[in-house]
Design a protein around this motif. Sequence first.
Motif, PDB file in Angstrom:
ATOM      1  N   THR A 146      -9.680  -6.920 -10.092  1.00  0.00           N
ATOM      2  CA  THR A 146      -8.961  -6.576 -11.172  1.00  0.00           C
ATOM      3  C   THR A 146      -8.528  -5.011 -11.106  1.00  0.00           C
ATOM      4  N   LEU A 147      -9.199  -4.103 -10.409  1.00  0.00           N
ATOM      5  CA  LEU A 147      -8.835  -2.937 -10.123  1.00  0.00           C
ATOM      6  C   LEU A 147      -7.509  -2.922  -9.270  1.00  0.00           C
ATOM      7  N   ALA A 148      -7.462  -3.730  -8.360  1.00  0.00           N
ATOM      8  CA  ALA A 148      -6.344  -4.184  -7.416  1.00  0.00           C
ATOM      9  C   ALA A 148      -5.176  -4.393  -8.073  1.00  0.00           C
ATOM     10  N   SER A 149      -5.442  -5.590  -8.918  1.00  0.00           N
ATOM     11  CA  SER A 149      -4.166  -6.045  -9.737  1.00  0.00           C
ATOM     12  C   SER A 149      -3.599  -5.149 -10.531  1.00  0.00           C
ATOM     13  N   LEU A 150      -4.609  -4.397 -11.396  1.00  0.00           N
ATOM     14  CA  LEU A 150      -4.094  -3.179 -12.350  1.00  0.00           C
ATOM     15  C   LEU A 150      -3.146  -2.129 -11.565  1.00  0.00           C
ATOM     16  N   CYS A 186     -11.068  -4.505   0.929  1.00  0.00           N
ATOM     17  CA  CYS A 186      -9.745  -4.500   1.719  1.00  0.00           C
ATOM     18  C   CYS A 186      -8.588  -4.374   0.604  1.00  0.00           C
ATOM     19  N   SER A 187      -8.584  -5.484  -0.197  1.00  0.00           N
ATOM     20  CA  SER A 187      -7.564  -5.766  -1.042  1.00  0.00           C
ATOM     21  C   SER A 187      -7.377  -4.676  -1.989  1.00  0.00           C
ATOM     22  N   ALA A 188      -8.761  -4.161  -2.607  1.00  0.00           N
ATOM     23  CA  ALA A 188      -8.598  -3.164  -3.677  1.00  0.00           C
ATOM     24  C   ALA A 188      -7.858  -1.866  -2.998  1.00  0.00           C
ATOM     25  N   LEU A 189      -8.319  -1.341  -1.716  1.00  0.00           N
ATOM     26  CA  LEU A 189      -8.022  -0.380  -1.000  1.00  0.00           C
ATOM     27  C   LEU A 189      -6.395  -0.382  -0.751  1.00  0.00           C
ATOM     28  N   PHE A 192      -4.880   0.298  -4.188  1.00  0.00           N
ATOM     29  CA  PHE A 192      -4.810   1.547  -4.719  1.00  0.00           C
ATOM     30  C   PHE A 192      -3.884   2.352  -3.781  1.00  0.00           C
ATOM     31  N   SER A 193      -3.676   2.254  -2.590  1.00  0.00           N
ATOM     32  CA  SER A 193      -2.826   3.118  -1.828  1.00  0.00           C
ATOM     33  C   SER A 193      -1.355   2.729  -2.248  1.00  0.00           C
ATOM     34  N   GLU A 194      -1.206   1.474  -2.482  1.00  0.00           N
ATOM     35  CA  GLU A 194       0.281   1.020  -2.680  1.00  0.00           C
ATOM     36  C   GLU A 194       0.584   1.696  -3.991  1.00  0.00           C
ATOM     37  N   ALA A 242      -7.207  -8.754   6.484  1.00  0.00           N
ATOM     38  CA  ALA A 242      -7.351  -8.077   5.168  1.00  0.00           C
ATOM     39  C   ALA A 242      -7.371  -6.539   5.597  1.00  0.00           C
ATOM     40  N   VAL A 243      -7.956  -6.261   6.548  1.00  0.00           N
ATOM     41  CA  VAL A 243      -8.318  -4.822   6.923  1.00  0.00           C
ATOM     42  C   VAL A 243      -6.787  -4.322   7.558  1.00  0.00           C
ATOM     43  N   VAL A 244      -6.083  -4.839   8.175  1.00  0.00           N
ATOM     44  CA  VAL A 244      -4.764  -4.573   8.802  1.00  0.00           C
ATOM     45  C   VAL A 244      -3.791  -4.582   7.703  1.00  0.00           C
ATOM     46  N   GLU A 245      -3.911  -5.208   6.870  1.00  0.00           N
ATOM     47  CA  GLU A 245      -2.878  -5.251   5.606  1.00  0.00           C
ATOM     48  C   GLU A 245      -3.238  -3.905   4.725  1.00  0.00           C
ATOM     49  N   ALA A 246      -4.588  -3.459   4.581  1.00  0.00           N
ATOM     50  CA  ALA A 246      -4.970  -2.365   3.721  1.00  0.00           C
ATOM     51  C   ALA A 246      -4.409  -1.090   4.656  1.00  0.00           C
ATOM     52  N   LEU A 247      -4.653  -0.973   6.085  1.00  0.00           N
ATOM     53  CA  LEU A 247      -4.405   0.050   6.886  1.00  0.00           C
ATOM     54  C   LEU A 247      -2.984   0.454   6.866  1.00  0.00           C
TER      55      LEU A 247
END
Length: 1318
Positions: A146-150, A186-189, A192-194, A242-247
């Motif tokens: 939810t945090l990631a989606s928000l 990973c998805s949340a990070l 958050f970064s985006e 997922a890690v690479v996508e977050a990095l």
Amino acid sequence: MTESSIKKLASTLLDAITDKDPVVQEQVCSALCSLGEVRPVETLCTCEEYLRQHDKLAHPYRAAVLRAMERVLSSRASELDKDTASTIILLASSEMTKTKDLVWDWQQAASGVLVAVGRQFISKVMEELLRKLHPGTLPHCAVLHTLASLSVANAFGVVPFLPSVLSSLLPVLGMAKQDTVRMAFCSALQRFSEGALEYLANLDRAPDPTVRKDAFATDIFSAYDVLFHQWLQSREAKLRLAVVEALGPMSHLLPSERLEEQLPKLLPGILALYKKHSETFYLSKSLGQILEAAVSVSSRTLETQLDALLAALHSQICVPVESSSPLVMSNQKEVLRCFTVLACSLPDRLLAFLLPRLDTSNERTRVGTLQVVRHVINSAAAQMEDKKPFILSSMRLPLLDTNSKVKRAVVQVISAMAHHGYLEQPGGEVMIEYIVQQCALPPEQEPEKPGPSSKDPRADSVRAISVRTLYLVSTTVDRMSHVLWPYLLQFLTPVRFTGALTPLCRSLVHLAQKRQEAGADAFLIQYDAHASLPSPYAVTARLLVVSSSPYLGDGRGVAALRLLSVLHPNIHPLLGQHWETTVPLLLGYLDEHTEETLPQEEWEEKLLMFLRDTLAIVSDNAWICQLSLELCRQLPCYDETPQEKNFLYKCIGTTLGAASSKEVVRKHLQELLETARYQEEAEREGLACCFGICAISHLEDTLAQLEDFVRSEVFRKSIGILNIFKDRSENEVEKVKSALILCYGHVAARAPQELVLAKVESDILRNICQHFNTKVLGVKVETKDPALKLCLVQSVCMVSRAICSSTQAGSFHFTRKAELVAQMMEFIRAEPPDSLRTPIRKKAMLTCTYLVSVEPALDEQARADVIRGCLHSVMALLPEPKEEDGGCQKSLYLETLHALEGLLTSLLQRNMTPQGLQIMIEHLSPWIKSPRGHERARALGLSALLLRHFLEQLRVSALVPFHNLGLLVGLFSPRCADLWPATRQEAVDCVYSLLYLQLGYEGFSRDYRDDVAERLLSLKDGLVHPDPTILFHTCHSIGQIIAKRLPPDQLISLLLTMFEALGDPEKNCSRAATVMINCLLQERGGVLQEKVPEIVSVLRSKLQEAQGEHVLPAAQHSVYLLATQHCAAVVSSLLGSPLPLDSHTSMLWRALAVEPRLAAQVLGLLLEKMSRDVPFKESRAFLLGRTPDRVATLLPLSATCALFEVLSTPAAGPAVLELYPQLFVALLLRVSCTVGVLLPRNLQTQERRGASPALAARNLEPCSSAVDTLRAVLLRSGSEDVAQRMDLEGGWELLRTSAGHEEGATRLASGPLSQGHG
């Protein structure tokens, strides 16, 4: 609707959410959403209350309610008050975290509600979510999600909370052991970064513009350390991705020095994963983000990693793209994005890597490299500006590659180059030429195997892409205008670019129009400054000739004519107004037709008229001569397209005809004769057309040039060279002669009529004869070449037609007519009668058609020979070929038949009299009666045509009899029952025309319509049916119509002709003849009294000849019908039949007994004939002392025999009873008078020889015949007992002898008296 009713309705719907049918569930959700659109607060509150009260409701149903709430909130969240929002937030939070287990459907639905509310009430949602984050405890996965989606849905609202969120999450990262939890982190990070990057990129709109990257850098690096150094080493592929996508987005938030420090490990780490993952989209996307981050901090490490990066990225771009896989396509875009980043920062190194790879022969490598080059040209235009010459020079080898995939890639690169000014550089022309070459590719070379999802394979072919590229570059890239104009004009004339003419013309039209808008100076071409451009004459010639095949090459006729019209100022200043008027008319004509419907000859004539008008407007001999020179130069360009070359010859002839310089005309004609490819039929025809058109204006010069060529050294040398090769000399020499003969024919056809007659025999035919070596035309060698024969026939045909069409034809005496007709007939007779292989007989008949119209007239024998020969040549051909047997063969057959029709019509026209008509029909008569159906059908069709022509041309100046009407009607009418339906229809048409001819000769006007005759047309439908009953009923009706309209004097000739039809081998026609004969006798027999003997005689003879079993009953009925009207005449005629009576005559006598009243008449007449003459005459004895012989007289004997036949018929019973006394007395007297009487000597001879099988087997001896007849009277009158008693007692034998005659008479007399006949 009140609040309570809304809640009640919503509650009712919610109660139905548990229905087992998924369709019902979906309908309930849709209804809730619709209700929520109208009254969102009440609906949402009811849903919240329902879920709170139904705590035991299964999670699938809870998820359905939550999804409905999310859909309402997505559009109506702004209408919530804070309290309602808080209630919904608490519900969704509770639902999302009610179970620790992962129930994704339920938890995601609750998360969606929170996100939807968070768009309006972010603080309340974040407060609730932060309450779920407990120190030292891993958060619920749904909370992370939810945090990631928000963060994505409301970055401006979430980013201020990120420090708090990160401070809660980072300490527990190390506690995450499950892959699902790690992936959630990973998805949340990543999100958050985006979100942070979006916030920082839009600080001008952010709630707190003081936020800087440093606020997140430390926390993000801490997270990076865990993700890269620990989680990236996992064996689980999904976690690694997922890690690479977050990095990727995280790298932008790392401190600059940390990023620089990590790049030597980070970049190889990412690149290494390319070998481990088949789906590389996320790797490439993340790599692009890392490279952008590295470039943004001016990393020096990037340069050291460049070789490895380029190699890895290049291998990715060279992977074949499967269009069915979206991820692969997306990966390509991300890889190209990486190249863009590198191109902008390290352009020299990038090109040093890429350009050498264009020289490789590997398809994938070359195609991939070209894709990168194209992308770099578009995306790094500024960095590539000074690299243009190097990039252009590196395309040298790819331009030579024949692989279609490489070609497509090259075309796309050139398109990019055009947009960025590359083609303006030296060497840019080569790229333009390459595009034009690909536009010229033949359709059959494309495409290769189409892609699985390609709707139209041709749309992605090299040619199609090139055509689109050329047009787009010409019309949308303004900077290319001065590059392409007038440069593209030079591709119009070379043959190798023929396939590109349509796109070239379209592009040039657009460029020309833009130039015109810029002003006349910009549009007019300076040919001195552009030496490579084709001259205006060359452009005119080329565009006009290719327009003759207007639908080839995607409609190049329209494109060429439009370009020609636009170019008029550069062609000649006087042409503008005329071309602006005429070209749209030509284009409109093409719009009205398709390739299948366009009449080619008519179209070519329109183009030639356009050329003639153009030449007339220019009216400049020098310009016209220059155009003719250019037309001649282009002849070799069309060696592979015979139709266009043929038209080019016509254009040359038209242009030379407009030239006033005789020297130029003769020079060009000489060159054409010297360079023509005589082996090609189309070329011979084209050359001849050229000479013919030229002769319209230059008859003398054209004829003189033809003669000069034959006398020239060139002609003699060519003949001499050919004679060295004996095996091919004859054929090739005759091809040259064929062309020369055709030339003379076309000259005669085209030359002015007032001049041609003077030249026909002295020049034209003399030279035709000279080149055609036949015995008839003065040379002893007979040609074997069918082409030469055909050319002679065509030429003589054209000469004859020219003579006929001349206004002075009536006074022209054609001395060669007879021998030319004879030659044509020789050609016709030489053709196989049963097959149609060449058009020679068709052309020869057409020639004869014209020749017979010319003076002097043919003598009767020659006319008959022509008719017979042509009929024999065509009528015996096999039946008309079907469409599937070949359209050309069917067409030739129909044309040949039309030629025969024209010839016969022309011959008839020379003798438009009843006699002339009869002669024509007599020639057709054997074919009308042919045993072969298709021959009969053709003959009837021709007859109908001739009769219609005769009727249409009928001019009766005085009332004269149509003396052969009956004969002709008798010939055609039985054919109304032919086995072939077409023949039946034509036969009716023939009778119809004949009846109207008779009306015409009676003085009726041509437009008069006779009700009786018109009935014939309505009867034609009855002839369609094969049912014999309908067929012969129709024939009877036709007979009635004929009977009503036939003049009395024609009746006997009609009947006699129909009697001939009784022996027709076609049984149906024979039957029809009998039906019509009897119909005529019934309707018109009353006027035939004088003709009865003739009719009876013919009937008897036909009975002996005819084979059909139907003939005898019909003949009997005919005699019966005649007898009902002329009884005495019929009896007298039948009595004239020779004795003994044959079986057919016997049957005719018996036919007279079928009706009692007629039978009584016949019996009475026969009694009278029997009694009129003495029964015998005495003859002198040759020896003295001998008593004279008594010899029976013939008439009583014949009457006695006839009586016997009539009495033998049971139907005669009533008549016998009526005349019994007279019959009994007369016959008994006859018996008494003939006892001992001899037969006449001639009959005695026949008796001794024995009767033939056709004769009735009966004793002819006078007394015996009388006894037999008397016995027949007893039997037919009901006295069978008397006759039998006489048989038993030998009474009949007693009556025959002198000694027992009285006894026999006594016994006979006692019988009838005892039975009351006395």
